[in-house]
Scaffold this motif. Structure first.
Motif, PDB file in Angstrom:
ATOM      1  N   LEU A  48       0.825  -1.208   0.000  1.00 16.53           N
ATOM      2  CA  LEU A  48       0.000   0.000   0.000  1.00 16.53           C
ATOM      3  C   LEU A  48       0.859   1.258   0.000  1.00 16.53           C
ATOM      4  O   LEU A  48       0.553   2.227  -0.707  1.00 16.53           O
ATOM      5  N   ASP A  49       1.943   1.249   0.769  1.00 15.01           N
ATOM      6  CA  ASP A  49       2.847   2.400   0.809  1.00 15.01           C
ATOM      7  C   ASP A  49       3.490   2.641  -0.558  1.00 15.01           C
ATOM      8  O   ASP A  49       3.600   3.786  -1.008  1.00 15.01           O
ATOM      9  N   GLN A  50       3.917   1.563  -1.204  1.00 15.30           N
ATOM     10  CA  GLN A  50       4.537   1.683  -2.526  1.00 15.30           C
ATOM     11  C   GLN A  50       3.535   2.208  -3.554  1.00 15.30           C
ATOM     12  O   GLN A  50       3.862   3.075  -4.371  1.00 15.30           O
ATOM     13  N   LEU A  51       2.314   1.681  -3.495  1.00 13.42           N
ATOM     14  CA  LEU A  51       1.278   2.123  -4.424  1.00 13.42           C
ATOM     15  C   LEU A  51       0.949   3.595  -4.208  1.00 13.42           C
ATOM     16  O   LEU A  51       0.860   4.376  -5.163  1.00 13.42           O
ATOM     17  N   ALA A  52       0.813   3.994  -2.954  1.00 10.17           N
ATOM     18  CA  ALA A  52       0.510   5.389  -2.640  1.00 10.17           C
ATOM     19  C   ALA A  52       1.641   6.309  -3.102  1.00 10.17           C
ATOM     20  O   ALA A  52       1.382   7.382  -3.655  1.00 10.17           O
ATOM     21  N   MET A 102      -8.382  12.779 -10.377  1.00  6.24           N
ATOM     22  CA  MET A 102      -7.504  11.613 -10.265  1.00  6.24           C
ATOM     23  C   MET A 102      -7.096  11.405  -8.805  1.00  6.24           C
ATOM     24  O   MET A 102      -7.106  10.276  -8.301  1.00  6.24           O
ATOM     25  N   GLN A 103      -6.755  12.493  -8.140  1.00  4.16           N
ATOM     26  CA  GLN A 103      -6.346  12.422  -6.736  1.00  4.16           C
ATOM     27  C   GLN A 103      -7.485  11.893  -5.867  1.00  4.16           C
ATOM     28  O   GLN A 103      -7.280  11.037  -5.011  1.00  4.16           O
ATOM     29  N   ARG A 104      -8.690  12.362  -6.113  1.00  4.44           N
ATOM     30  CA  ARG A 104      -9.850  11.913  -5.346  1.00  4.44           C
ATOM     31  C   ARG A 104     -10.154  10.438  -5.647  1.00  4.44           C
ATOM     32  O   ARG A 104     -10.462   9.663  -4.742  1.00  4.44           O
ATOM     33  N   GLN A 105     -10.035  10.023  -6.915  1.00  9.05           N
ATOM     34  CA  GLN A 105     -10.306   8.636  -7.287  1.00  9.05           C
ATOM     35  C   GLN A 105      -9.295   7.684  -6.663  1.00  9.05           C
ATOM     36  O   GLN A 105      -9.624   6.540  -6.365  1.00  9.05           O
ATOM     37  N   GLY A 111     -11.758   5.794  -2.542  1.00 12.31           N
ATOM     38  CA  GLY A 111     -10.887   5.699  -3.693  1.00 12.31           C
ATOM     39  C   GLY A 111     -10.210   4.346  -3.821  1.00 12.31           C
ATOM     40  O   GLY A 111     -10.409   3.422  -3.035  1.00 12.31           O
ATOM     41  N   ALA A 112      -9.377   4.245  -4.829  1.00 16.99           N
ATOM     42  CA  ALA A 112      -8.700   2.991  -5.146  1.00 16.99           C
ATOM     43  C   ALA A 112      -7.776   2.523  -4.023  1.00 16.99           C
ATOM     44  O   ALA A 112      -7.673   1.317  -3.769  1.00 16.99           O
ATOM     45  N   LEU A 113      -7.116   3.449  -3.339  1.00 15.88           N
ATOM     46  CA  LEU A 113      -6.232   3.053  -2.243  1.00 15.88           C
ATOM     47  C   LEU A 113      -7.042   2.470  -1.088  1.00 15.88           C
ATOM     48  O   LEU A 113      -6.646   1.459  -0.497  1.00 15.88           O
TER      49      LEU A 113
END
Length: 172
Positions: A48-52, A102-105, A111-113
């Motif tokens: 999750l950290d890497q994705l974020a 994009m940031q909100r999604q 959102g995706a995260l």
């Protein structure tokens, strides 16, 4: 400290009141310690950290591009016709809106995260809560608190849930 003081006072009052009625068994656990000792949880957090970080870098690049568009617009503004200025301003505004969307999604409350966190972390947390509930039930604990975080009560015996009593009182 301010937030914990009323909680501690309420807890002590609750314990004192409970001791008068019948003895309740109360325990505490350190959820951070439990979760950090689970390899799958650590791996999920790392993913999750890497994705974020990756998504944040992409968003930062988009904002840098917008800044570049704005700087170019500022430099060329005096040479542009009214229609060209309006068109450039609209392009910049549209690009900013696109990046905010994009940031909100990706990082918004749904959102995706958040969804990815639900996929990776929630099953682990559920297993821990089930283990705590099983432990409490088999050993006769009435309440189990989380020492590490703001979660508060992790387990409580349904005998002490007075929600229905309050709802009935409100209807009268």
């Amino acid at each position: 400290m301010r937030i914990r003081t009323p909680f501690i006072v309420a807890l002590l009052a609750f314990i004192g009141f409970g001791a008068q009625l019948d003895a309740q068994k109360i325990a505490s656990v350190d959820m951070e310690k439990i979760l950090s000792s689970i390899t799958e949880y650590q791996d999920a957090q790392e993913q999750l950290d890497q994705l974020a970080a990756k998504w944040q870098q992409e968003i930062n690049q988009q904002y840098d591009a917008i800044k570049g568009m704005y700087n170019k617009y500022q430099a060329e503004q005096v040479l542009l016709s009214e229609d060209q200025r309006v068109q450039r301003e609209e392009e910049i505004i549209a690009k900013e809106k696109s990046v905010r969307d994009m940031q909100r999604q990706r990082f918004g409350p749904e959102g995706a995260l958040f969804e990815r966190r639900q996929e990776l972390v929630k099953p682990i947390q559920d297993a821990v809560y089930e283990a705590i509930e099983s432990y409490a039930s088999t050993r006769g604990y009435d309440f189990i608190f989380d020492r590490a975080g703001a979660a508060g009560i992790i387990f409580s015996n349904d005998t002490y849930d007075k929600t229905d009593d309050i709802l009935r009182a409100l209807k009268n």
